[in-house]
Design a protein around this motif. Structure first.
Motif, mmCIF file in Angstrom:
data_model
loop_
_atom_site.group_PDB
_atom_site.id
_atom_site.type_symbol
_atom_site.label_atom_id
_atom_site.label_comp_id
_atom_site.label_asym_id
_atom_site.label_seq_id
_atom_site.Cartn_x
_atom_site.Cartn_y
_atom_site.Cartn_z
ATOM 1 N N LEU A 130 -22.677 30.362 -10.436
ATOM 2 C CA LEU A 130 -23.699 29.299 -9.483
ATOM 3 C C LEU A 130 -24.830 28.307 -10.766
ATOM 4 O O LEU A 130 -25.395 27.809 -10.265
ATOM 5 N N ALA A 131 -25.000 29.270 -11.606
ATOM 6 C CA ALA A 131 -25.964 27.843 -12.915
ATOM 7 C C ALA A 131 -24.691 26.459 -12.560
ATOM 8 O O ALA A 131 -26.195 25.877 -13.266
ATOM 9 N N ARG B 255 -21.653 38.872 -14.154
ATOM 10 C CA ARG B 255 -22.234 37.527 -14.524
ATOM 11 C C ARG B 255 -21.068 36.524 -14.684
ATOM 12 O O ARG B 255 -21.749 35.322 -14.862
ATOM 13 N N ALA B 256 -19.903 36.810 -14.590
ATOM 14 C CA ALA B 256 -19.046 35.456 -14.175
ATOM 15 C C ALA B 256 -19.200 34.241 -12.993
ATOM 16 O O ALA B 256 -19.994 33.681 -12.377
ATOM 17 N N ASP B 257 -19.917 35.383 -11.407
ATOM 18 C CA ASP B 257 -20.777 35.030 -10.660
ATOM 19 C C ASP B 257 -22.087 33.929 -10.989
ATOM 20 O O ASP B 257 -22.056 33.009 -10.937
#
Length: 528
Positions: free
Chosen positions: A308-309, A302-304
């Protein structure tokens, strides 16, 4: 009484009667004995299954025999040079006029002999590779069915079952055997082979693991598990096998052949299955660790995704560069189309010029010229060929005529030579025939002279006569001419007829009958 009379009064015995009396006397006196000696002249079982050898010590030897049925039940098999204690009965063998022991039980003489036999067998099987680690199989982690070869009445089976139920209950198949005694080795080997013979998926499940177990004891008590029959059955087993014989300090050759050695039967159960509670605890711990790892992985993903978003650009900035590249590509496409059209027009003009040079009427004219040229060359070549062929025919005709004349000349010469040879052979044949006929005439003259010398006509010319009967057969004795028989007498100058009369060299029959009977009896009774 004289010596001859004493011998005459002694009872007469046949050899079989004496042999039977000796046999009964020896068997009555030595019905059951135990002998200690060294095995000698042992060559293995006879083709009949019986064993013949000798027992000897430092001063004497005795023949020994083990019958086929007894040999199969012996715990210790005979070996050359082994010192043994043999139990049996003494008997005689009339066919050799000798005595022998019929062995009923055989055992090594003392612990030293057993250890020597054990060491010799260990070296033999080691040389065959039965102890190699490379041939040993890996035990299953959790066998579904466990086969146990042991006595069903001892404490060993209860210890194994108790330990298996504590650690991890499994399905157990027990093959009951004797673990000590003469038949123990055969039963243990049969049990190992029997478990391996079970078909997978049959009515009786095939074990995934075998345990051969026995309690502690002396070397003699454990000897069944040193027998070659048991060791070879264990080596040939396709099912992994654990050896659990005796206590931790005891060892047998089966421990070396088995895929794993357990110090005790209880230890074999511990090595056969893991502890179920430990497995459940380990499984629960691994499940907790797996859940925690999955949660941590989900949080990290989720953090990645959020990072990226945030790093992604806006839609307008993403499309600006592709739009500019599209405009430039449109400009280059129009220029490329114009250049391509010019190249195609130039290629078409060149093709038109080439097509004009290769028009059909031009091709027909060129072909007609080539055809006329070929026709002229063909006519010239035909004339030259006819002229050249005529000259070759003339040459061949001249050569053929000369060859035929020469062949005829050779043939005539050969005929003349053959005719001369035939005439010479005819002359030689005539000369040889004349010589042959002269020799045959001379030989025939000699034969005629010999025939005249030995023939009966010459004898007749010397004054003798040939007597024949009415059938014309020669008569050689007076007995062939009875009184009144018609005879023919042949002389040198002719034949005459005659009639036979009585013989002239003996008196008439009546006068012979008138002789005194006494004189006749005297003549018949004389030997001279």
């Amino acid at each position: 009484m004289s010596e001859a009379a004493a011998l005459t009064n002694a009872p007469e015995l046949t050899v079989s009667e004496l042999s039977g009396a000796l046999k009964r006397a020896i068997e009555d006196q030595f019905g059951h004995v135990r002998l200690r000696g060294e095995i000698s002249n042992y060559r293995g079982p006879h083709s009949s299954g019986h064993c013949y050898f000798s027992l000897k010590d430092a001063a004497a030897r005795i023949d020994a025999v083990i019958w086929k049925g007894t040999f199969s039940r012996l715990r210790a098999k005979p070996q050359e040079g082994l010192e043994v204690i043999a139990t049996g009965r003494i008997t005689t063998f009339p066919g050799k006029s000798s005595y022998q022991i019929v062995i009923e039980q055989l055992e090594p003489a003392g612990l030293g002999a057993l250890m020597a036999l054990l060491e010799e067998r260990r070296k033999k099987l080691a040389a065959e590779g039965l102890f190699d680690e490379t041939r040993k199989k890996k035990l299953p982690f959790l066998p579904g069915v466990i086969g146990i070869v042991t006595s069903p009445t001892g404490a060993v089976i209860r210890d194994i079952l108790h330990r298996l139920s504590d650690r991890f209950p499994r399905r157990i198949l027990v093959w009951p055997v004797r673990v000590q005694g003469e038949t123990s080795a055969g039963e243990v080997a049969a049990a190992i082979r029997g478990f391996n013979a079970l078909a997978a998926g049959g009515a009786i499940p095939r074990p995934d693991l075998l345990i051969v177990a026995r309690g502690g004891g002396s070397l003699e008590d454990l000897w069944s598990f040193n027998e070659e029959e048991v060791l070879r059955a264990a080596a040939a087993s396709d099912i992994p096998l654990i050896s659990a014989i005796g206590h931790e300090t005891d060892w047998t050759l089966l421990d070396l052949v088995a895929d794993l050695r357990a110090p005790t039967p209880t230890g074999a159960a511990e090595k056969a299955v893991p502890v179920r509670a430990e497995l459940l605890g380990d499984l629960a711990d691994r499940a907790r660790r797996l859940d925690a790892a999955a949660l941590r992985l989900l949080d990290r993903r989720r953090a990645d995704l959020r990072a990226l978003a945030r790093a992604l650009p806006g839609p307008e900035s993403l499309l600006a560069t592709p739009r500019q590249r599209l405009d430039r590509a449109g400009d280059r496409l129009r220029a490329s189309l114009a250049a391509a059209l010019s190249r195609r027009q130039l290629a078409l003009a060149n093709a038109s010029r080439l097509l004009a040079r290769h028009a059909p009427h031009a091709e027909v004219q060129r072909a007609a010229g080539q055809l006329n040229n070929l026709a002229y060359r063909l006519g010239a070549a035909r004339g030259a060929l006819i002229e050249k062929t005529g000259e070759r025919l003339k040459t061949l005709a001249a050569r053929f005529g000369a060859a035929r004349f020469a062949s005829q000349a050779l043939l005539r010469n050969d005929l003349r030579a053959r005719e001369e040879k035939r005439r010479a052979l005819a002359a030689r044949l005539d000369a040889a025939a004349r010589v042959f006929l002269a020799r045959r005439r001379e030989a025939l003259g000699h034969v005629e002279k010999m025939l005249a010398a030995v023939g009966y006509e010459g004898v007749l010319r010397r004054g003798f006569a040939l007597v024949r009967d009415a059938a014309g057969a020669p008569i050689r004795s007076v007995a062939q001419a009875p009184d009144g028989a018609l005879l023919t007498l042949q002389f040198a100058d002719g034949r005459i007829a005659a009639t036979a009369g009585p013989p002239l060299d003996r008196a008439p029959a009546k006068k012979r009958a008138a002789k005194p009977p006494k004189a006749k009896a005297a003549d018949q009774g004389s030997f001279f």
